[in-house]
Design a protein around this motif. Structure first.
Motif, mmCIF file in Angstrom:
data_model
loop_
_atom_site.group_PDB
_atom_site.id
_atom_site.type_symbol
_atom_site.label_atom_id
_atom_site.label_comp_id
_atom_site.label_asym_id
_atom_site.label_seq_id
_atom_site.Cartn_x
_atom_site.Cartn_y
_atom_site.Cartn_z
ATOM 1 N N ASN A 43 0.827 -1.206 0.000
ATOM 2 C CA ASN A 43 0.000 0.000 0.000
ATOM 3 C C ASN A 43 0.868 1.266 0.000
ATOM 4 O O ASN A 43 0.601 2.205 -0.748
ATOM 5 C CB ASN A 43 -0.935 0.003 1.205
ATOM 6 C CG ASN A 43 -1.883 1.173 1.176
ATOM 7 O OD1 ASN A 43 -2.692 1.288 0.273
ATOM 8 N ND2 ASN A 43 -1.778 2.039 2.160
ATOM 9 N N SER A 44 1.898 1.285 0.824
ATOM 10 C CA SER A 44 2.782 2.453 0.868
ATOM 11 C C SER A 44 3.443 2.693 -0.480
ATOM 12 O O SER A 44 3.545 3.836 -0.939
ATOM 13 C CB SER A 44 3.856 2.268 1.950
ATOM 14 O OG SER A 44 3.271 2.275 3.231
ATOM 15 N N TYR A 45 3.880 1.622 -1.140
ATOM 16 C CA TYR A 45 4.484 1.749 -2.463
ATOM 17 C C TYR A 45 3.475 2.318 -3.466
ATOM 18 O O TYR A 45 3.806 3.216 -4.245
ATOM 19 C CB TYR A 45 5.000 0.393 -2.949
ATOM 20 C CG TYR A 45 5.598 0.437 -4.329
ATOM 21 C CD1 TYR A 45 6.895 0.900 -4.523
ATOM 22 C CD2 TYR A 45 4.875 0.030 -5.443
ATOM 23 C CE1 TYR A 45 7.457 0.945 -5.794
ATOM 24 C CE2 TYR A 45 5.428 0.073 -6.705
ATOM 25 C CZ TYR A 45 6.718 0.531 -6.884
ATOM 26 O OH TYR A 45 7.253 0.587 -8.130
ATOM 27 N N ALA A 46 2.243 1.827 -3.430
ATOM 28 C CA ALA A 46 1.214 2.315 -4.353
ATOM 29 C C ALA A 46 0.969 3.809 -4.159
ATOM 30 O O ALA A 46 0.861 4.560 -5.134
ATOM 31 C CB ALA A 46 -0.080 1.524 -4.166
ATOM 32 N N VAL A 47 0.910 4.245 -2.919
ATOM 33 C CA VAL A 47 0.701 5.663 -2.625
ATOM 34 C C VAL A 47 1.871 6.491 -3.159
ATOM 35 O O VAL A 47 1.677 7.529 -3.801
ATOM 36 C CB VAL A 47 0.511 5.877 -1.106
ATOM 37 C CG1 VAL A 47 0.550 7.355 -0.747
ATOM 38 C CG2 VAL A 47 -0.793 5.247 -0.643
ATOM 39 N N MET A 48 3.093 6.033 -2.918
ATOM 40 C CA MET A 48 4.277 6.769 -3.384
ATOM 41 C C MET A 48 4.374 6.784 -4.901
ATOM 42 O O MET A 48 4.678 7.821 -5.503
ATOM 43 C CB MET A 48 5.539 6.154 -2.800
ATOM 44 C CG MET A 48 5.726 6.420 -1.341
ATOM 45 S SD MET A 48 7.254 5.631 -0.772
ATOM 46 C CE MET A 48 6.727 5.092 0.843
ATOM 47 N N ALA A 49 4.141 5.639 -5.533
ATOM 48 C CA ALA A 49 4.205 5.570 -7.003
ATOM 49 C C ALA A 49 3.169 6.494 -7.628
ATOM 50 O O ALA A 49 3.452 7.169 -8.620
ATOM 51 C CB ALA A 49 4.013 4.134 -7.469
ATOM 52 N N ASN A 50 1.985 6.561 -7.031
ATOM 53 C CA ASN A 50 0.953 7.459 -7.551
ATOM 54 C C ASN A 50 1.337 8.920 -7.333
ATOM 55 O O ASN A 50 0.964 9.783 -8.125
ATOM 56 C CB ASN A 50 -0.397 7.164 -6.895
ATOM 57 C CG ASN A 50 -1.513 7.924 -7.556
ATOM 58 O OD1 ASN A 50 -1.709 7.827 -8.768
ATOM 59 N ND2 ASN A 50 -2.243 8.691 -6.779
#
Length: 116
Positions: free
Chosen positions: A94-101
């Protein structure tokens, strides 16, 4: 790395900013201003890039990764390569998805084919 034909990167970010965005704690970090230039998969990441590990299936790739930083859950911290900055999260995916977005916002998406 996102396909540059479709996504525009909004900038380069510090590990401290990305940790804040993803709700992570920095660990093994000598300089919070270390720049992250892009995102990449754990097995293809190189210096200047950030990746993530949430599935133990990729633990061996993590141990050999050349990423500057990696988002991980606490249980994987002890396996990190020397010198890798860790962004410790309760939910690395989830943290990666937020950062990538954040790095590649959806409003920067350019469709390959325009609708008529």
């Amino acid at each position: 790395m996102a396909d540059k034909n479709f996504f525009r990167k909004t900038g380069d970010y510090t590990v401290a900013k990305l940790a804040e965005i993803g709700g992570c704690k920095l660990q093994n970090c000598k300089d919070e201003n270390t720049k992250i230039l892009d995102v990449a998969t754990i097995d293809q990441a190189v210096g200047g890039e950030i990746s993530f590990l949430s599935n133990p299936k990729y633990l061996e790739a993590f141990k050999e990764s050349k990423a500057t930083a990696c988002i991980v859950e606490e249980k994987f911290v002890k396996y990190a390569p020397e010198g890798m900055i860790l962004l410790v999260s309760d939910n690395a995916y989830n943290s990666y998805a937020v950062m990538a977005n954040y790095i590649y916002p959806m409003d920067s998406f350019t469709p390959a084919v325009s609708a008529k």
